[in-house]
Design an enzyme around this catalytic site. Structure first.
Site, mmCIF file in Angstrom:
data_model
loop_
_atom_site.group_PDB
_atom_site.id
_atom_site.type_symbol
_atom_site.label_atom_id
_atom_site.label_comp_id
_atom_site.label_asym_id
_atom_site.label_seq_id
_atom_site.Cartn_x
_atom_site.Cartn_y
_atom_site.Cartn_z
ATOM 1 N N ASP A 1 9.406 -24.341 -8.894
ATOM 2 C CA ASP A 1 8.553 -23.733 -7.871
ATOM 3 C C ASP A 1 9.345 -22.599 -7.230
ATOM 4 O OD1 ASP A 1 6.163 -25.219 -5.745
ATOM 5 O OD2 ASP A 1 7.056 -23.241 -5.473
ATOM 6 N N ASP B 1 3.369 -18.987 -9.039
ATOM 7 C CA ASP B 1 4.750 -19.291 -8.666
ATOM 8 C C ASP B 1 5.201 -20.690 -9.070
ATOM 9 O OD1 ASP B 1 3.144 -20.598 -6.916
ATOM 10 O OD2 ASP B 1 4.206 -19.989 -5.097
ATOM 11 N N GLU B 2 4.493 -21.300 -9.995
ATOM 12 C CA GLU B 2 4.853 -22.665 -10.413
ATOM 13 C C GLU B 2 4.833 -22.791 -11.927
ATOM 14 O OE1 GLU B 2 2.972 -26.243 -8.277
ATOM 15 O OE2 GLU B 2 1.711 -24.510 -7.839
#
Lengths: 379, 369
Positions: A8, A104-105
């Site tokens: 993350d 974003d992961e």
């Protein structure tokens, strides 16, 4: 037993803004809506801003009240996806399978890679350093036997944290955590769980599965399983691209010439994308929406091509046949599908469309070097 | 009127004509045979407007009559009868009564007026060719005809009359075959394009009997014994194929046809299904043939003995095309005449024959290096 990493990127939007404008470092930065007009929500906020009680998804007006001296940025989404792709490219060098869960992961499946990479913990910190060195982006990593546990892991030691939940320890690890830690537990469910006296994850595991099945159905069973440390073990790998499309919405247009020009532009874009991928398409779809929202689609299958002119001729022909009402047009679109790889089979005869192929290759080279707009195909 | 025929004789006649009956057509009249009984003979014809077939048998009848009979129904009945005497009776208005020893079959027939006329081809110019010679020319070239409608001329086979022989040319833009029958010389140069459908029907009709060919601007007529076969010509200009045949392919590779073809068949299993690409790496007396399928992670390589002393070269081809070509060269050894990896390659049988000449041209696939 699988080995899943969840990576993350910490305060991703803020981190990117700080790369673009280093003066933002150390300041409370809020990316999201415009506080002056009081619209929108917080998309991301820096840890400095969180000290004032800000969190993502909070209405921007509330945020502004809590932290009036913060730096409010609208956000540059093109940059975010650029950095997101760059991160994925780094991960792809090490992980056999990478799933992009959001901008974003990322999930990675490192099952069976321990012999290659050694200690998982040390390897996770190597990945962190690699992303920091290459892109100056901080991230947190969770390692677990399934996706849910890995995600919870990455979340619990932010920022720049690494959490490794050893196989078999999942239930004990989760037990003391509040129920909202489980991904998928939102406001409504949380309120309901609290009303049942369930506050921590161990409160769920003490009850039988049937209780949750009765209360929440399928979702309840899923919740129970997650609370017990199980979850999905397999990553969703990006599916093969099935189509390329572009569409454009207007303020009600009646001019045929205008539509023709727009369709030509859209065709140019889809065809360039097609050539960039080294494909040829054989099915062309068009979409036509009138100002009263009546929407028509038409499709045609032709010999595989990547030539703007052939695609445009077929698309315009369909558009004209579909456009029978004397009503303004709100949207037109074009979609290409049924791809085949561009063949390098050489041709005996220099027919016109074969000469055009050479021209299109030249356009590709120019556009790849100088940009799409630098050379245009005439009507 | 009434006449009698032997079922086997009629079956043989109908079997020659039935190929011209279309299976699907917007014009129902074409699904019929035209029976024309005239002066003691019965002419049967059928057409799909592109090709037409006509043949005849003698019958004992003094009357003349024309009628149009459902082709498949009649053919299927006659075929299933076995050898017997059949009596046709056409006196019953719009019904044709067929009687055998044991049965009576009534078939409705229609008026012949709507049946399209089969174009007459002037017999001013006659070309005579042996049936087997024509069959050979067709069999060696027809595989290369284009299957795409975009260029109608290339969907047929070119018959080109020249002073040095009758040339048969077929191409789909990736490969080209030229076969010359040197026995048939013509004072003038003329080009005719025969459609694919005509070529495939003609190929099945040919035997060792001589064939007479008559040509007009729009039609060609083949007389094969008692059968007359007429086809429309493709009224287009054939691409200027002579200009794409390279003159200076100086690098010659001699290789055993069966050995190479056997290798190619294995390479077809390993080449990627989309590109079908195979790589020839040619060096001093060695031909390395290789293929890979990146999608499935498989690859293969074989080395074949050959005769080659020019500079080393890597060249790519479509396996299906190489396979097609090797299947159509009837010589033990073939020659690949090469120039460069992006230029056309000439493939020929090594043995030069006096009365015929075969040349195949294959465009390479550009290798991605």
């Amino acid at each position: 037993m699988r080995t899943i990493f969840h990576l993350d990127l910490d305060t991703f939007f803020v981190s990117v803004e700080r790369i673009l404008d280093p003066s933002l470092k150390g300041k409370p930065v809020i990316v999201g809506g415009d506080p002056k007009y009081g619209r929108g929500v917080v998309a991301a906020c820096s840890y400095e801003a969180r000290e004032f009680g800000l969190h993502s998804a909070m209405p921007i007006r509330t945020a502004y009240r809590l932290c009036p001296h913060g730096v409010y940025i609208h956000g540059s989404h093109g940059e975010y996806s650029y950095f997101s792709k760059a991160v994925k490219n780094i991960l792809k060098q090490y992980a056999p399978v990478v799933e992009k869960a959001s901008i974003d992961e990322f999930y990675m499946d490192f099952t069976g890679c321990q012999n290659v990479y050694g200690s998982l913990f040390a390897f996770a910190s190597f990945l962190q350093k690699e992303i920091w060195d290459e892109l100056s982006l901080p991230c947190s990593i969770g390692i677990g036997s399934n996706k849910t546990i890995a995600k919870i892991g990455s979340d619990c030691m932010k920022p720049k944290g690494i959490t490794y939940i050893m196989p078999g320890m999942e239930k004990d690890f989760l037990a003391p955590m509040p129920v909202e830690t489980i991904p998928g537990v939102g406001k409504v469910t949380l309120k309901d769980l609290h009303s049942k006296g369930i506050y921590r994850i161990c409160d769920i595991t003490k009850l039988p599965q049937d209780y949750f099945a009765a209360a929440y159905g399928k979702y309840g069973i899923d919740l129970y399983r997650k609370a017990n440390g199980s979850g999905s073990e397999y990553l969703t790998v990006e599916r093969e691209q099935k189509s390329i499309s572009h569409e454009k919405t207007f303020k009600d247009v009646t001019s045929k010439q205008f539509l023709k020009n727009k369709l030509f532009e859209l065709t140019g874009k889809v065809c360039q994308e097609l050539r960039d991928k080294g494909w040829q398409a054989s099915t062309i779809n068009i979409k036509l929406r009138y100002s009263d929202f009546q929407t028509l689609t038409r499709s045609k299958t032709i010999k595989p091509t990547d030539d703007d002119r052939i695609v445009f001729d077929a698309a315009w022909d369909m558009m004209m046949k579909a456009h029978t009402r004397r009503v303004a047009v709100r949207l037109i679109g074009i979609k290409l599908s049924k791809f085949k790889e561009y063949s390098e089979q050489q041709e005996l005869f220099e027919f016109e469309e074969i000469k055009r192929r050479g021209m299109l290759r030249a356009i590709n080279i120019i556009r790849a070097q100088y940009g799409y707009d630098k050379i245009q195909i005439g009507h | 009127m009434e006449f009698k025929v032997n079922s086997k004789v009629l079956e043989k006649l109908l079997s020659k004509i039935i190929p011209a009956v279309p299976t699907r057509t917007p014009m129902p009249i074409l699904e019929n045979f035209l029976f024309d009984i005239k002066d003691g003979a019965m002419y049967v014809s059928a057409t799909d407007l592109e090709i037409a077939l006509r043949s005849s048998i003698n019958i004992a009848s003094d009357e003349n009559l024309k009628m149009v009979i459902p082709a498949r129904l009649l053919y299927d009945i006659i075929r299933s009868l076995g050898e017997t005497q059949i009596t046709f009776n056409a006196d019953g208005g719009s019904k044709l009564k067929i009687t055998t020893d044991t049965g009576v079959y009534n078939i409705g027939y229609s008026s012949y007026e709507d049946f399209p006329e089969i174009p007459a081809v002037s017999k001013d110019k006659e070309i005579v060719i042996n049936g087997l010679d024509l069959k050979k020319a067709i069999d060696q070239t027809s595989f290369a005809m284009s299957k795409e409608d975009m260029r109608p001329a290339m969907t047929g086979t070119l018959f080109e009359f020249t002073p040095d022989g009758l040339r048969f040319v077929a191409t789909d833009g990736h490969r080209l075959v030229k076969y010359i029958n040197k026995n048939i010389k013509s004072a003038t140069e003329e080009q005719y394009i025969i459609p694919e459908r005509a070529i495939s029907v003609l190929s099945k009709l040919l035997d060792d009997a001589d064939v007479k060919i008559y040509l007009s601007k729009s039609n060609v007529s083949f007389h094969l014994g008692d059968i007359e076969f007429v086809s429309r010509l493709i009224a287009e200009k054939y691409p200027a194929y002579s200009s794409v045949i390279p003159l200076e392919n100086e690098n010659k590779l001699f290789v055993n046809r069966d050995v190479l073809n056997s290798t190619i068949k294995r390479m077809m299993l390993f080449s990627s299904s989309s590109s079908k690409q195979v790589k020839f790496s040619i060096s001093n007396n060695n031909l390395e043939v290789s293929a890979e399928d990146i999608d499935h992670g498989s690859d293969a390589v074989e080395n074949i003995e050959c005769k080659y002393d020019a500079e080393a070269m890597d060249i790519g081809f479509n396996t299906a095309y190489v396979n097609d070509i090797l299947n159509h060269v009837d010589d033990e050894s073939v020659v690949f005449k090469l120039h460069s990896p992006t230029k056309a390659c000439i493939i020929e049988p090594e043995t030069v024959k006096e009365t015929e000449e075969l040349m195949l041209l294959l465009m390479p696939v550009r290798l991605n290096n």
